[in-house]
Design an enzyme around this catalytic site. Sequence first.
Site, PDB file in Angstrom:
ATOM      1  N   ARG A  75      48.062  58.201 -55.624  1.00 43.31           N
ATOM      2  CA  ARG A  75      46.586  58.204 -55.693  1.00 43.31           C
ATOM      3  C   ARG A  75      46.144  58.525 -57.104  1.00 43.31           C
ATOM      4  NH1 ARG A  75      42.265  58.089 -52.271  1.00 43.31           N
ATOM      5  NH2 ARG A  75      40.383  59.228 -52.872  1.00 43.31           N
ATOM      6  N   SER A 319      48.492  63.325 -57.379  1.00 40.61           N
ATOM      7  CA  SER A 319      47.708  63.946 -58.458  1.00 40.61           C
ATOM      8  C   SER A 319      46.212  63.870 -58.191  1.00 40.61           C
ATOM      9  CB  SER A 319      48.013  63.266 -59.793  1.00 40.61           C
ATOM     10  OG  SER A 319      47.436  61.960 -59.838  1.00 40.61           O
ATOM     11  N   ASP A 320      45.789  62.847 -57.432  1.00 40.50           N
ATOM     12  CA  ASP A 320      44.362  62.537 -57.263  1.00 40.50           C
ATOM     13  C   ASP A 320      43.682  62.447 -58.629  1.00 40.50           C
ATOM     14  OD1 ASP A 320      42.108  61.841 -55.842  1.00 40.50           O
ATOM     15  OD2 ASP A 320      41.471  63.906 -55.489  1.00 40.50           O
ATOM     16  N   HIS A 321      44.362  61.784 -59.550  1.00 39.26           N
ATOM     17  CA  HIS A 321      43.888  61.623 -60.927  1.00 39.26           C
ATOM     18  C   HIS A 321      42.576  60.849 -60.935  1.00 39.26           C
ATOM     19  CE1 HIS A 321      44.422  61.112 -65.298  1.00 39.26           C
ATOM     20  NE2 HIS A 321      44.091  59.846 -65.133  1.00 39.26           N
ATOM     21  N   ASN A 322      41.517  61.495 -61.437  1.00 42.93           N
ATOM     22  CA  ASN A 322      40.191  60.875 -61.423  1.00 42.93           C
ATOM     23  C   ASN A 322      39.442  61.282 -62.687  1.00 42.93           C
ATOM     24  OD1 ASN A 322      37.801  59.634 -60.773  1.00 42.93           O
ATOM     25  ND2 ASN A 322      37.346  60.936 -59.014  1.00 42.93           N
TER      26      ASN A 322
END
Length: 439
Positions: A75, A319-322
């Site tokens: 993600r 990571s839910d990299h945003n």
Amino acid sequence: MRIPSTPSIAHQPLALVNGRLFDGETFSGAHGGVLILDGAILDLGPEIAPKNLPSHARVIDCGGDVIAPGLIDMRAFVGEPGAEHRETIATATAAAAAGGVTTILARPDTNPPVDEPAVVDFLLRRARDTGRVRLIPSAALTHGLRGEEIAEIGLLQQAGALAFSDGAESISNARVFRRVLSYARDFDALVIHYAEDRDLSAEGVMNEGEFASRLGLSGIPREAEAIMLDRDIRLVALTGARYHAALVTTTLSLEIIARAKAAGLPVTCAVSINHLTLNESDIGDYRTFLKLAPPLRHEDERRALVKALASGLIDIIVSDHNPQDVETKRLPFAEAENGAIGLETMLSAGLRLVNAGELSLQRLIGAMTLRPAEILGLPQGRLKIGAPADLIRFDPEEPYVVDPANLHSRCKNTPFDEARMEGRVKLTLVAGETAFEAE
């Protein structure tokens, strides 16, 4: 070991020696090394030592560091197309390589969204030309991410999409979502859904509870996640489709996942590294870099998530990299955008749990490598002869302080700004080629 005896630059073996081998299945600290040839693991174990290698092999002495499979992040928002001011494939993959992530499943909620085969093709070509690590597109479940008309899952799958999601959007219409699941089942496609009842979360900006009341902020109840997740699981039981909960953050959701798995349903789930290592109290004095979706929860919820991960109930860590730029984060908390970067700090943050005795290193690595590889059907993510040589070397005890200026992401909205971390990635290999090497 069968190594070509004739020295050749094109086929020069590479050996990582004097390391500690960790993966999510077989190795939990055994001393040894890994031998790489033509982008794949040729051999591994204690016999991989300088005395057993041919003279033309390139040897890297790991000095007792951990050798593990490269991380797989299911993600991450990579910016392209349409949000290059926030991130690009080049900057996202540079950050990933520095953090030990060798495969990224890119979110489809771009502009335009990944709802046409041409956009999938664009991402694959951009990743080939500018990426440092592997990038796999996920495609939209519905056209325009509007939750109304089902996207052409079969054509998108043929174009190269490996999973299907509406990104940060939830499909509220149960009839549409049932049709999505039925259609996806016919192609054995993986459906990744962000479960949140938008009507219930309404204008909430953080976890509902005492802390939100003290800050004077509107809250999002745990039930907003649980109600949608429970509906999803019931529709999975009806259709038999493969389902992955994009993020679970509450004990209510854990109970639903536990029931689904006990019933034998094809259900998996993920938790973000942020929800494992931070709680609502970390927001402190309205720290907008910690405004996330779903919101950070109470400390009791965080501990329950860690236990569920340790037991295997939660399958993977993401990571839910945003990335969000300064203009959208330097605002009053209620007005700031959700999201934080995480590709580069996911491993180090996870090692906090290991150092605290809450999680074993093998389980941490397995949740970031082997398990996502199994869910996506990838050959990476394991230390095994013949597997792709996507590997990392890191020192789990080397301390450092997170300096946003040194991070590779285009935006610097890290929730770990100036945090003391342990676990420095020193080398990242993708198919045996160096994607990152610490100076």
